[in-house]
Design a protein around this motif. Structure first.
Motif, PDB file in Angstrom:
ATOM      1  N   TYR A   1      -8.508  -2.220  -2.837  1.00  0.00           N
ATOM      2  CA  TYR A   1      -8.560  -2.911  -4.115  1.00  0.00           C
ATOM      3  C   TYR A   1      -7.177  -3.184  -4.702  1.00  0.00           C
ATOM      4  N   ILE A   2      -6.143  -2.985  -3.886  1.00  0.00           N
ATOM      5  CA  ILE A   2      -4.798  -3.275  -4.355  1.00  0.00           C
ATOM      6  C   ILE A   2      -4.588  -4.789  -4.391  1.00  0.00           C
TER       7      ILE A   2
ATOM      8  N   ARG B   1       0.821  -1.210   0.000  1.00  0.00           N
ATOM      9  CA  ARG B   1       0.000   0.000   0.000  1.00  0.00           C
ATOM     10  C   ARG B   1       0.854   1.259   0.000  1.00  0.00           C
ATOM     11  N   LYS B   2       2.069   1.158   0.570  1.00  0.00           N
ATOM     12  CA  LYS B   2       2.902   2.347   0.708  1.00  0.00           C
ATOM     13  C   LYS B   2       3.316   2.892  -0.663  1.00  0.00           C
TER      14      LYS B   2
ATOM     15  N   LEU C   1      -6.143  11.875  -0.661  1.00  0.00           N
ATOM     16  CA  LEU C   1      -6.080  10.420  -0.573  1.00  0.00           C
ATOM     17  C   LEU C   1      -7.393   9.871  -0.034  1.00  0.00           C
ATOM     18  N   ASN C   2      -7.796   8.718  -0.578  1.00  0.00           N
ATOM     19  CA  ASN C   2      -9.024   8.060  -0.156  1.00  0.00           C
ATOM     20  C   ASN C   2      -8.689   6.629   0.235  1.00  0.00           C
ATOM     21  N   ARG C   3      -8.973   6.270   1.485  1.00  0.00           N
ATOM     22  CA  ARG C   3      -8.576   4.953   1.976  1.00  0.00           C
ATOM     23  C   ARG C   3      -9.287   3.816   1.245  1.00  0.00           C
ATOM     24  N   LYS C   4     -10.463   4.073   0.709  1.00  0.00           N
ATOM     25  CA  LYS C   4     -11.185   3.004   0.009  1.00  0.00           C
ATOM     26  C   LYS C   4     -10.375   2.440  -1.145  1.00  0.00           C
TER      27      LYS C   4
ATOM     28  N   LEU D   1      -7.600   7.699   9.111  1.00  0.00           N
ATOM     29  CA  LEU D   1      -8.386   8.656   8.327  1.00  0.00           C
ATOM     30  C   LEU D   1      -8.959   7.995   7.074  1.00  0.00           C
ATOM     31  N   PRO D   2     -10.276   8.110   6.838  1.00  0.00           N
ATOM     32  CA  PRO D   2     -10.843   7.556   5.605  1.00  0.00           C
ATOM     33  C   PRO D   2     -10.516   8.413   4.382  1.00  0.00           C
TER      34      PRO D   2
END
Length: 323
Positions: A283-284, A217-218, A276-279, A257-258
């Motif tokens: 999907y990664i 994710r990073k 940035l959006n956590r959603k 944070l979402p």
């Protein structure tokens, strides 16, 4: 902690370092050394009068400033030198000289020189170097010799797993029912499994998984931030901004944070907006997750563990809190 009025503890891995102290009459607990923010990256920047450890040294190294060093253990076998106070010294002494800067500050700012200076205490100072699982046996021997040869007669080098073992047998075994403890630890790119037995104090079983300590994710978040800022200034060079982008990405991943609308200060002195959006992280796709699961299954099976309900899982380092 026997009759000593204080102790100094260095916790060390190939990538990070931490300095702490303990005082019998000062709270009877481990306290971070005041000179620095610990734990810190194992990187060094040598100025005319002192050695900076940590993030400042990393930034100096990445901007090409001379007399800066990363990957200390990997450089021990090389003919490399650093300069401090006008003296040219072999790189193996770098950790020692950096540590002594911290020690001198401890005697003056914590003990207020009540017991004297470092020079007066070097031979009697209780010093423990706690090594993470990536420190090899020959490297532990080197660390012991480095400080012993410099007059630290009371230095000892121990594995971090010793303290986990003590916690398992003295505390955890009385709080819950289990047979084994699996410690998963990561810093930098590698991930380490360490298996400890509730009923045995024998050496733990360890396996290092190369490249599986990276959170996919990073890099994904770093690319999102870069896409935002490069659209506002096409002259930026990504290699000059890696440190700032990496920190912003890791801060977002570590938060809950979402959604984040933030700014980042880059090397040209300007702040740039990013969103940035956590959603999007959900999907990664990453093959590393499959590899990690397979490696875990094989490791447990190789040591005869088939019932995971009898296994306690410890997450340490960057692994802790990582979904």
């Amino acid at each position: 902690m026997d009759s000593d009025s204080y102790k100094i503890i260095i916790t060390l891995s190939h990538h990070r370092i931490s300095f702490e102290y303990w005082q019998r009459d000062g709270g009877n607990r481990l306290v971070p050394m005041p000179k620095g923010k610990w734990p810190a990256p194992l990187a060094f920047y040598c100025s005319d009068s002192s050695i900076v450890i940590g993030e400042g040294a990393v930034r100096a190294a990445h901007t090409g400033i001379s007399n800066t060093f990363e990957n200390y253990f990997e450089k021990l076998g090389e003919e490399k030198y650093y300069t401090i106070a006008g003296q040219r010294r072999p790189i193996r002494n770098l950790l020692l000289d950096a540590a002594e800067d911290i020690f001198r500050d401890f005697f003056s700012s914590v003990l207020f020189n009540r017991l004297g200076s470092l020079t007066e205490n070097r031979a009697s100072m209780p010093l423990t170097i706690v090594c993470e699982s990536d420190i090899k046996p020959n490297e532990k021997a080197f660390l012991l010799g480095l400080f012993k040869d410099s007059g630290y007669n009371r230095v000892i080098v121990v594995d971090y797993s010793k303290y986990i073992n003590r916690y398992i047998h003295e505390t955890l075994s009385h709080e819950c029912d289990f047979d084994h403890v699996l410690v998963i630890w990561t810093e930098d790119t590698d991930l380490t499994f360490t298996l400890l037995d509730k009923t045995s104090t024998n050496s733990p079983q360890t396996k290092i998984l190369r490249g599986l300590g990276i959170d996919p994710r990073k890099q994904y978040v770093e690319n999102l931030i870069w896409d935002c800022v490069i659209g506002r200034n096409i002259w930026l060079q990504r290699e000059n901004e890696e440190d700032a982008i990496s920190k912003a990405a890791q801060d977002f991943i570590n938060s809950s944070l979402p959604l984040l609308n933030g700014t980042i200060l880059l090397s040209d002195g300007h702040e740039y907006y990013y969103s940035l959006n956590r959603k999007s992280l959900d999907y990664i796709t990453c093959n590393g997750g499959v590899s990690l699961s397979e490696e875990l299954d094989a490791f447990l099976c190789n040591h005869g563990i088939t019932n995971r309900s009898r296994l306690v899982l410890f997450m340490r380092g960057l692994t802790a809190g990582n979904e």
